[in-house]
Design a protein around this motif. Structure first.
Motif, PDB file in Angstrom:
ATOM      1  N   ASP A 380      24.769  19.350 -30.652  1.00 37.22           N
ATOM      2  CA  ASP A 380      24.221  18.457 -29.629  1.00 37.22           C
ATOM      3  C   ASP A 380      24.597  17.020 -29.982  1.00 37.22           C
ATOM      4  OD1 ASP A 380      23.018  20.694 -28.541  1.00 37.22           O
ATOM      5  OD2 ASP A 380      21.224  20.447 -29.756  1.00 37.22           O
ATOM      6  N   CYS A 381      24.168  16.102 -29.138  1.00 36.58           N
ATOM      7  CA  CYS A 381      24.544  14.694 -29.304  1.00 36.58           C
ATOM      8  C   CYS A 381      24.207  14.159 -30.707  1.00 36.58           C
ATOM      9  CB  CYS A 381      23.841  13.852 -28.240  1.00 36.58           C
ATOM     10  SG  CYS A 381      24.213  12.104 -28.376  1.00 36.58           S
ATOM     11  N   LEU A 382      25.214  13.662 -31.399  1.00 36.46           N
ATOM     12  CA  LEU A 382      25.031  13.170 -32.765  1.00 36.46           C
ATOM     13  C   LEU A 382      24.226  11.880 -32.791  1.00 36.46           C
ATOM     14  CD1 LEU A 382      28.681  13.770 -34.030  1.00 36.46           C
ATOM     15  CD2 LEU A 382      26.671  15.096 -34.650  1.00 36.46           C
ATOM     16  N   ARG A 383      24.493  11.009 -31.802  1.00 42.00           N
ATOM     17  CA  ARG A 383      23.783   9.742 -31.759  1.00 42.00           C
ATOM     18  C   ARG A 383      22.280   9.968 -31.551  1.00 42.00           C
ATOM     19  NH1 ARG A 383      26.299   5.090 -30.779  1.00 42.00           N
ATOM     20  NH2 ARG A 383      27.996   6.342 -29.985  1.00 42.00           N
ATOM     21  N   HIS A 384      21.979  10.914 -30.680  1.00 41.39           N
ATOM     22  CA  HIS A 384      20.584  11.223 -30.403  1.00 41.39           C
ATOM     23  C   HIS A 384      19.874  11.663 -31.693  1.00 41.39           C
ATOM     24  CE1 HIS A 384      17.106  12.515 -28.141  1.00 41.39           C
ATOM     25  NE2 HIS A 384      17.162  13.685 -28.737  1.00 41.39           N
ATOM     26  N   HIS A 397      22.236  12.644 -24.283  1.00 41.98           N
ATOM     27  CA  HIS A 397      23.685  12.657 -24.129  1.00 41.98           C
ATOM     28  C   HIS A 397      24.176  11.206 -24.175  1.00 41.98           C
ATOM     29  CE1 HIS A 397      27.489  14.447 -22.605  1.00 41.98           C
ATOM     30  NE2 HIS A 397      27.675  13.214 -22.173  1.00 41.98           N
ATOM     31  N   CYS A 398      25.043  10.873 -25.153  1.00 44.03           N
ATOM     32  CA  CYS A 398      25.448   9.468 -25.278  1.00 44.03           C
ATOM     33  C   CYS A 398      26.846   9.232 -24.708  1.00 44.03           C
ATOM     34  CB  CYS A 398      25.399   9.023 -26.737  1.00 44.03           C
ATOM     35  SG  CYS A 398      26.779   9.625 -27.741  1.00 44.03           S
ATOM     36  N   GLY A 399      27.637  10.288 -24.600  1.00 43.54           N
ATOM     37  CA  GLY A 399      28.977  10.130 -24.049  1.00 43.54           C
ATOM     38  C   GLY A 399      29.988   9.558 -25.034  1.00 43.54           C
ATOM     39  N   ASN A 400      29.568   9.182 -26.221  1.00 46.57           N
ATOM     40  CA  ASN A 400      30.508   8.616 -27.179  1.00 46.57           C
ATOM     41  C   ASN A 400      30.319   9.193 -28.585  1.00 46.57           C
ATOM     42  OD1 ASN A 400      32.613   6.983 -28.110  1.00 46.57           O
ATOM     43  ND2 ASN A 400      31.272   5.236 -28.516  1.00 46.57           N
ATOM     44  N   CYS A 401      30.191  10.507 -28.669  1.00 49.56           N
ATOM     45  CA  CYS A 401      30.177  11.155 -29.981  1.00 49.56           C
ATOM     46  C   CYS A 401      30.971  12.451 -29.861  1.00 49.56           C
ATOM     47  CB  CYS A 401      28.747  11.422 -30.455  1.00 49.56           C
ATOM     48  SG  CYS A 401      27.962  12.816 -29.648  1.00 49.56           S
ATOM     49  N   GLY A 402      31.298  13.044 -31.001  1.00 50.80           N
ATOM     50  CA  GLY A 402      32.121  14.245 -30.999  1.00 50.80           C
ATOM     51  C   GLY A 402      31.541  15.348 -30.127  1.00 50.80           C
ATOM     52  N   SER A 403      30.222  15.495 -30.141  1.00 49.37           N
ATOM     53  CA  SER A 403      29.608  16.545 -29.332  1.00 49.37           C
ATOM     54  C   SER A 403      29.697  16.226 -27.850  1.00 49.37           C
ATOM     55  CB  SER A 403      28.139  16.731 -29.710  1.00 49.37           C
ATOM     56  OG  SER A 403      28.021  17.014 -31.070  1.00 49.37           O
ATOM     57  N   CYS A 404      29.361  14.992 -27.491  1.00 46.82           N
ATOM     58  CA  CYS A 404      29.357  14.631 -26.076  1.00 46.82           C
ATOM     59  C   CYS A 404      30.776  14.625 -25.506  1.00 46.82           C
ATOM     60  CB  CYS A 404      28.710  13.272 -25.862  1.00 46.82           C
ATOM     61  SG  CYS A 404      26.933  13.288 -26.146  1.00 46.82           S
ATOM     62  N   LEU A 405      31.773  14.374 -26.363  1.00 50.39           N
ATOM     63  CA  LEU A 405      33.146  14.316 -25.877  1.00 50.39           C
ATOM     64  C   LEU A 405      33.799  15.692 -25.819  1.00 50.39           C
ATOM     65  CD1 LEU A 405      34.322  11.148 -27.792  1.00 50.39           C
ATOM     66  CD2 LEU A 405      34.259  11.392 -25.313  1.00 50.39           C
TER      67      LEU A 405
END
Ligand code: ADP
Ligand code: ZN
Length: 616
Positions: A380-384, A397-405
Motif C-alpha cells: 500500500d501507499c508508502l507515504r501513508h 493514496h499519494c500518487g508519488n511512491c512506488g506502490s501508488c505508481l
C-alpha cells in the motif's frame, strides 16, 4: 527590521514555511520553544532570523564540527555575521573569534556542547549579553534516542551559570514522546511553545524494491538518476567499501565514507561530494548528520536500516531544496537478521544505563525494527505508512511512491492467504518456525535438501500453492506481514508466526483484498515510470549554463556550489528569467547580500540567453 524582512533580505525567501513564524514570534517575545520538524523543513531559519533581531548574541549548540562549519559558511555567504568555536581551530583563530564576539561583530556563535563550560567560554559570557541559546539536534540529549551525546547534558549547567537566563530554543527532527519529554526536562525549558510541523516531504518519492540482485537494482537506480548527486547507505563498513569499489570498477565516480577510514580520507571524500566533484558517495550511517548539501537527488539504502526514524532521517537528506528526489530502499530478508544482530550486540556508549534500562532499550529497538520490516513489506501507499508512523493522518493514496505508481490490479487473495497462514500454523504445530523462503518453498512443493531434512514434505500444506508465481506468492506473504496477520521474528532468523488477527481469515470471517502488480508489466515500462519525475518544466540548456556560472563563483569563493545558490533557486531563475536587479531579488533564495555578490554574473547569462532564445 521585521522577521519577514530579515527572511527576504538575507535568505531571499518571500514566505515563512509551516511553523517557522510561530516559533520565531515566541522567541522574540522572550519565550522558550521546542521545534519538531523533519529534516529539510527549515529549522535553522527559526533561530537564525530572531538572532538578527534580538539584542545580544545567540549561541548555537551543535553536535558536529562539519555541521557548524557548513552553516557558518552559508551564513557568512548570505551576509550574516556568524562564527564557530571548536577544537579544530588553532589557538590564534580561536582567540580572534573570541575577540570578534567581544567586539560585537558576531550575532551567531556556534559551539560544541563541550565548549560551554570551559574557562574561556565562561569568561566570554561575562562580557557579552547572551540573548538566546539555540540547541540544534536536541535529541542528542536523550538517552532513549539514537544519538545520545553526554556533552549535551552540560547545556543546562551552562544556562544556570549565566547572569541572566536567555531564551532557550531547541530543535530536532525526532518526534517520539519520550525524546520530547527528555529534551524539555534536561534543558529545563520553561513553558515552551512546542510545535510539530507536518512530516510530509511531498517532493520525495518513496520506493521499496525487493530485488533478487541488489547490485543490478542499484545500477538501474543510477541509470535513471544519471548525472545527479546521490548517497548510497550501506549497513556496514565492509559493504560500503565493496559497493564503492564495484561502482568505480564499473566506471562511476564514487567515494566512500565510514568511521573506520582515516580522518583525512573522510574529510576529503566528504568535501569532494559536497563540492560536486564526485556525484556518488557510499556510506554507513556515520555519514550525514549535518550534511546540508541541498542538491542530493537520490538516496539509496542498499540495506534496510534499523528503524523508521533512522530511515526517515537518512533518506530525508534528499531533495532538501524542494526539488523532486527519489528515496529507494533495497530490501532483502537477510537485512532483518543483520539488524537484529546489531541490536543484540550493541554495547554502545550508553554505559550510563542500568541493565534493566538496557533491556528496555533493546526491546524498543526490536519493536522499531519490526515497524521497519513492515514498511519494507508494504504494497500500500508508502507515504501513508510513514506519516502514520509519525502520528500524522494522510490520504491512503499519494500518487508519488512506488506502490501508488505501480500498475496493479485488484485481486481477492483470501484463498492463497488462508493457505499461507495455515502453512505457518502447521509448521508451528510441529514446534517449529520458518522464514519466508522456506515457507514459499513448502507451499510451492519444492524439493530442497533443507526442506526434506525438516520433513516438511509431509505437511498437508506442501505444494498447495504450486500454481501461482513465486513473485506473486512472496508478494502476498509481504502483504500479510504488512497488514499484521503475520509477524516476523527479529531474533535471529526472521521466522514467521501468526498473530491473533490471522484467525478471522483462517475461519473465513474476513477476506483479503489486495492489489497485485500486473503480471505482464515489463521491467522497462516500470523503469520509465520511475524515471519520470514530476517535471518543473525548466529549460535544461539554461539551467546548465547557470550551473556553470555557479561552479565558477563557488570555486572563486572556496565554497560548495549549493552555498552560492540552491538548485531550486537556479530553477526559479530559469522559469522567471529575471533581467535586472529588481527582478532578480524576486527570485526565491536571492537576498540583497547575495544579489550584490553574485547577481550580476547570473544576470549576464540570463540576458544573453533571452536574446537568442526569447520567451513567448
Ligand atoms: P533542517 O535544519 O530543518 O533540516 P534547513 O534549515 O537546513 O532544514 O533548511 C532546508 C532548506 O530549506 C534550506 O535550503 C533552507 O534555505 C530552505 N528554507 C528554509 N526556510 C525557507 C523558506 N521560508 N522558504 C524557502 N526555503 C526555505
Ligand atoms: Zn503513495
Amino acid at each position: 527590521m521585521t522577521p519577514q524582512s530579515v527572511l527576504k533580505e538575507y535568505f531571499g525567501y518571500d514566505r515563512f514555511r509551516d511553523g517557522q513564524e510561530a516559533l520565531i514570534g515566541q522567541i522574540l517575545s522572550g519565550g522558550d520553544v521546542l521545534g519538531i520538524m523533519p529534516t529539510g523543513a527549515g529549522k535553522s531559519v527559526c533561530y537564525q532570523v530572531p538572532a538578527m533581531l534580538l539584542t545580544g548574541i545567540t549561541i548555537v549548540v551543535s553536535p558536529l564540527i562539519s555541521l557548524m562549519q557548513d552553516q557558518v559558511t552559508a551564513l557568512k555567504d548570505a551576509g550574516l555575521p556568524a562564527a564557530c568555536l571548536h577544537s579544530n581551530l588553532d589557538q590564534q583563530a580561536y582567540f580572534e573569534t573570541l575577540d570578534a564576539v567581544r567586539n560585537g561583530e558576531i550575532r551567531l556563535l556556534y559551539a560544541a556542547p563541550e565548549r560551554l563550560l570551559t574557562d574561556a567560554f565562561l569568561s566570554l559570557t561575562e562580557s557579552v549579553a547572551i540573548a538566546m541559546v539555540a540547541v540544534d539536534e536536541a535529541h542528542c540529549l536523550s538517552q532513549w534516542g539514537q544519538d545520545f551525546r553526554p556533552g549535551y547534558l552540560q547545556i543546562a549547567e551552562f544556562l544556570n551559570l549565566l547572569p541572566r537566563r536567555p531564551v532557550v530554543a531547541a530543535f530536532t527532527a525526532t518526534a517520539t514522546q519520550s525524546v520530547r519529554d527528555d529534551i524539555r526536562m534536561l534543558l529545563g525549558l520553561k513553558d515552551p511553545l512546542e510545535l510539530v510541523t507536518g512530516f510530509d516531504r511531498r517532493n520525495l518519492r518513496w520506493i521499496v524494491e525487493r530485488p533478487a540482485k541488489k547490485y543490478d537494482a542499484l545500477l538501474r537506480i543510477l541509470k535513471r538518476n544519471k548525472g545527479k548527486s546521490g548517497i548510497i547507505y550501506c549497513i556496514s563498513r565492509r559493504v560500503t567499501e565493496e559497493i564503492c569499489s564495484k561502482l568505480c570498477a564499473d566506471g562511476f565516480r564514487a567515494v566512500r565514507y565510514h568511521a573506520g577510514l582515516s580522518a583525512a580520507e573522510r574529510t576529503a571524500n566528504q568535501e569532494a561530494f559536497l563540492r560536486d566533484e564526485v556525484q556518488i558517495i557510499t556510506a554507513t550511517n556515520a555519514f550525514g548528520m549535518g550534511i546540508d548539501k541541498s542538491n542530493v537527488s537520490f538516496v539509496v539504502h542498499y540495506n534496510m536500516p534499523k528503524s523508521m526514524e533512522a530511515y526517515y532521517q537518512e533518506a530525508g537528506r534528499a531533495g532538501r531544496d524542494g526539488s523532486p528526489a527519489e528515496c529507494t530502499l533495497l530490501y532483502s530478508p537477510q537485512d532483518i537478521r543483520t539488524n537484529a544482530f546489531l541490536i543484540d550486540n550493541n554495547e554502545s556508549e550508553n554505559d550510563r544505563l542500568t541493565p534493566e534500562q538496557r533491556t528496555a532499550v533493546r526491546q524498543k529497538d526490536h519493536e522499531r525494527l519490526q515497524a521497519m520490516v513492515r514498511y519494507c513489506s508494504l504494497t500500500d501507499c508508502l507515504r501513508h505508512y510513514i506519516l502514520g508512523y509519525f502520528g500524522e493522518q494522510s490520504p491512503t493514496h499519494c500518487g508519488n511512491c512506488g506502490s501508488c505508481l505501480a500498475e496493479t490490479e485488484p485481486v481477492d487473495a483470501t484463498v492463497p492467504a488462508q493457505k499461507i497462514l495455515s502453512c505457518v500454523f502447521r509448521v508451528g504445530q510441529r514446534g517449529r518456525r520458518c522464514g519466508t523462503k522456506m515457507l514459499c518453498d513448502i507451499l510451492q512443493g519444492k524439493d530442497t535438501k533443507q526442506l526434506k531434512e525438516a520433513g516438511y514434505q509431509t505437511l498437508s500444506t506442501y505444494g498447495l500453492l504450486g500454481d501461482i508465481s513465486r513473485i506473486q506468492l512472496e508478494h502476498i506473504v509481504s502483504i500479510l506481514i504488512s497488514r499484521g496477520y503475520l509477524v516476523t521474528d527479529t531474533g535471529q532468523y526472521a521466522t514467521l508466526s501468526l498473530t491473533t488477527k490471522a484467525n478471522a481469515v483462517l475461519r473465513g470471517q474476513e477476506t483479503v483484498q489486495i492489489a497485485l502488480p500486473k503480471r505482464d508489466l515489463k521491467q522497462t515500462k516500470r523503469e520509465q515510470q520511475l524515471a519520470n519525475m514530476p517535471d518543473y518544466g525548466v529549460d535544461e540548456e539554461l539551467f546548465q549554463k547557470l550551473r556553470r556560472v555557479r561552479e565558477k563563483l563557488a570555486a572563486r569563493e572556496f565554497v560548495p556550489a549549493y552555498i552560492v545558490f540552491s538548485d531550486a533557486t537556479l530553477r526559479d531563475m530559469c522559469n522567471k528569467r529575471p533581467q535586472d536587479e529588481d527582478e532578480m531579488l524576486a527570485i526565491s533564495g536571492v537576498g540583497k547580500y547575495k544579489m550584490d555578490k553574485y547577481g550580476e554574473a547570473f544576470l549576464e547569462v540570463l540576458r544573453a540567453y533571452q536574446e537568442v532564445s526569447p520567451t513567448d
